[in-house]
Design a protein around this motif. Structure first.
Motif, PDB file in Angstrom:
ATOM      1  N   ASN A  69      -6.435  -3.818  44.278  1.00 52.68           N
ATOM      2  CA  ASN A  69      -5.325  -4.317  43.396  1.00 52.68           C
ATOM      3  C   ASN A  69      -4.132  -4.281  44.138  1.00 52.68           C
ATOM      4  OD1 ASN A  69      -3.768  -1.993  42.735  1.00 52.68           O
ATOM      5  ND2 ASN A  69      -5.410  -1.295  41.163  1.00 52.68           N
ATOM      6  N   GLU A  70      -3.018  -4.776  43.620  1.00 51.18           N
ATOM      7  CA  GLU A  70      -1.784  -5.013  44.265  1.00 51.18           C
ATOM      8  C   GLU A  70      -0.965  -3.784  44.394  1.00 51.18           C
ATOM      9  OE1 GLU A  70      -3.012  -7.051  41.714  1.00 51.18           O
ATOM     10  OE2 GLU A  70      -3.425  -8.808  42.546  1.00 51.18           O
ATOM     11  N   ALA A  71      -1.564  -2.944  43.984  1.00 48.93           N
ATOM     12  CA  ALA A  71      -0.705  -1.576  43.980  1.00 48.93           C
ATOM     13  C   ALA A  71      -0.913  -1.030  45.581  1.00 48.93           C
ATOM     14  CB  ALA A  71      -1.299  -0.634  43.122  1.00 48.93           C
ATOM     15  N   CYS A 100       6.462 -14.232  47.525  1.00 47.31           N
ATOM     16  CA  CYS A 100       7.482 -13.235  48.524  1.00 47.31           C
ATOM     17  C   CYS A 100       6.555 -12.735  49.459  1.00 47.31           C
ATOM     18  CB  CYS A 100       8.067 -12.257  47.450  1.00 47.31           C
ATOM     19  SG  CYS A 100       8.882 -12.692  46.311  1.00 47.31           S
ATOM     20  N   GLY A 101       5.837 -13.662  50.406  1.00 46.48           N
ATOM     21  CA  GLY A 101       5.043 -13.256  51.473  1.00 46.48           C
ATOM     22  C   GLY A 101       3.659 -12.272  51.151  1.00 46.48           C
ATOM     23  N   TRP A 102       3.641 -12.177  49.916  1.00 47.92           N
ATOM     24  CA  TRP A 102       2.192 -11.567  49.567  1.00 47.92           C
ATOM     25  C   TRP A 102       1.042 -12.684  49.307  1.00 47.92           C
ATOM     26  CZ3 TRP A 102       1.725  -6.408  47.232  1.00 47.92           C
ATOM     27  CH2 TRP A 102       3.052  -5.677  47.210  1.00 47.92           C
ATOM     28  N   TRP A 111      -1.982  -8.303  51.095  1.00 49.02           N
ATOM     29  CA  TRP A 111      -1.296  -8.217  52.347  1.00 49.02           C
ATOM     30  C   TRP A 111       0.199  -8.835  52.205  1.00 49.02           C
ATOM     31  CZ3 TRP A 111      -3.909  -6.947  57.048  1.00 49.02           C
ATOM     32  CH2 TRP A 111      -5.320  -6.534  56.849  1.00 49.02           C
ATOM     33  N   GLN A 112       1.001  -8.415  53.063  1.00 49.35           N
ATOM     34  CA  GLN A 112       2.369  -8.660  53.091  1.00 49.35           C
ATOM     35  C   GLN A 112       2.738  -9.339  54.582  1.00 49.35           C
ATOM     36  OE1 GLN A 112       5.479  -6.364  51.105  1.00 49.35           O
ATOM     37  NE2 GLN A 112       3.859  -5.004  50.606  1.00 49.35           N
ATOM     38  N   VAL A 113       2.821 -10.559  54.524  1.00 48.80           N
ATOM     39  CA  VAL A 113       3.159 -10.977  55.654  1.00 48.80           C
ATOM     40  C   VAL A 113       4.662 -11.435  55.766  1.00 48.80           C
ATOM     41  CG1 VAL A 113       2.786 -13.066  57.430  1.00 48.80           C
ATOM     42  CG2 VAL A 113       0.867 -12.198  55.837  1.00 48.80           C
TER      43      VAL A 113
END
Length: 155
Positions: A69-71, A100-102, A111-113
């Motif tokens: 999950n996104e946590a 927001c880059g997610w 992932w966060q780019v």
């Protein structure tokens, strides 16, 4: 040494090979297999050890009991827009763009780019400049360095 462990149902090897194909200097280093203790999975991959750009990971085929999950997310810091575009396109293939880059990849991992330039803009001593950058970032899905810099520059 530390190692991040990722829990999959049955796609550990597939996911590890996919991630290794995206990141430079990355390899699958070892694969262990289920044995007769789990007859339904006997002979299939249990754990896959791999390195992504110098960071150690383990992918485990533990079954469907737990999902991502996104946590939890993995951050990819990029030197320029070309790198942002590269990772965004490849990691997002078959997944879902968020904001927001997610993004969430095809296996459900978040992932966060992030362009490195964003960190510089967010730590600027001018608080109004930082606020403009934040507002611009909140409106983006994939982060755009030129758009962030334009926001920082102001009206």
């Amino acid at each position: 040494m530390t190692r991040t462990s990722l829990w999959f149902d049955t796609q550990a090897l597939e996911a590890a090979e996919y991630y290794v194909s995206i990141f430079p200097d990355s390899t699958v280093s070892d694969i262990s297999y289920w044995g007769p203790e789990n007859p339904e999975r006997d002979g299939t991959p249990l754990e896959v050890l791999f390195d992504l750009d110098g960071r150690a990971f383990s992918a485990i085929n533990g079954g469907p009991d737990f999902t991502f999950n996104e946590a939890i997310s993995i951050q990819v810091y990029c030197a320029d827009q070309a790198e942002v575009d590269y990772y965004w396109e490849r990691l997002g293939r078959g997944g879902k763009e968020v904001q927001c880059g997610w993004l969430t990849d095809r296996y459900g991992l978040s992932w966060q780019v992030i362009p490195q330039r964003l960190s510089e803009l967010m730590t600027d001593p001018d608080r109004e400049r930082v606020q403009r950058v934040k507002q611009a970032m909140y409106a983006m899905v994939k982060l755009d360095i030129a758009g962030l810099e334009a926001a920082a520059a102001g009206p």
